[in-house]
Design an enzyme around this catalytic site. Sequence first.
Site, PDB file in Angstrom:
ATOM      1  CD  GLN A  82      28.280  46.544   1.328  1.00  0.00           C
ATOM      2  OE1 GLN A  82      27.026  46.371   1.927  1.00  0.00           O
ATOM      3  NE2 GLN A  82      28.927  47.391   2.353  1.00  0.00           N
ATOM      4  CB  SER A  83      26.282  39.342   2.057  1.00  0.00           C
ATOM      5  OG  SER A  83      25.252  38.270   2.198  1.00  0.00           O
TER       6      SER A  83
END
Length: 346
Positions: A82-83
């Site tokens: 989930q960057s």
Amino acid sequence: MDLSRFPRRRYTGFDTPLEFLPRFTEALAATCPAGKAPRIWIKRDDMLGLFPGGNKTRKLEFLVADALAQGADTLVTCGAPQSNHCRITLAAAVKEGLKCRFVIEERVPDSYDEQASGNNFMFRLLGVEAITVVPGGSNMAAEMQKVAEEVARAGRKAYIIPGGGSNAIGGLGYVSCAQELQQQMFEQGVRIDRLVVGSGSSGTHGGLVAGFLGNNIRIPITGIGVSRDPADQQPLVLKEAQAVLDLLGVAVRVKPEDVECVGGYWQPKYSVPNQRMVEAVQMLARTEGIPLDPVYTGKIMAGLIGLARDGFFRGDENVLFLHTGGLPSLHAYEREVLGEKKDLPA
Ligand SMILES: *Cc1c(COP(=O)(O)O)cnc(C)c1O
């Protein structure tokens, strides 16, 4: 400090707001010993440009300008599933007409799901060119190098951006933030006694330390770790701050006491929700209508709340919280943040 000699692209056409949080301050005081809490302010770096912006936007203004100066046509970077950093890098690439590839590190085994919501959804919507998924603990620099070689074999030119955009060039973005804040405090007549900021890949915390030292801004900075306790985090931030000052040619040595790190709020693991994060996200949302995210700013605000309850701040201090963004991942953790999952660690 003269930033004008570095190439820069502009992705935000305004200063991010610096605002007092009256209702949050009141709610916090009600939960502190003797009903006293410092006055809490916020700087809205969650409103920076790109899709939607966050602290990585400021770093990418300098990194992407450097990539363009070198004639690159493809940005290669890395991050967690989930960057936020990957999403914002991709958005910058789209805006500049560049391609973009990621190496995703599964720090939590099997956590990468191509169909996931939040940032993963945005990777697909914005049209990422390729994603390579590698196990936690992989050598990310080497993995990105492989991707860059693949791009070169196709007759193109890659520019590698390290995780979080945290190197000396990326850190210039937070020197610029320090200068913006200094000007805002002057113009708004606001006295800030302490800055509370997240500390992860260290470009934000380190860039601010460099900017405060170089501009003689005598306000202590407290960095709340999102993935490491102080023994591991402090040397990283110190190194980043020094690299930024060296790049700028400022003859200042960063001392260990210039870099204050706090741990204990990110556990059990980077990106894994805990109850204190949930309390912090709900408290700011329900007092000020401002969303935090579960991976970074929720835990960072939990740190500010915990420090206030422990009597870390003076009662009459003005404490500034830097909101670094991260909103898309809220949608990947909706039930946790609403308190509908009962078994979260403290
Ligand atoms: C990356 C990130 C941070 C941490 O900043 P670093 O510069 O990596 O230390 C904090 N908050 C959000 C929302 C982020 O995406």
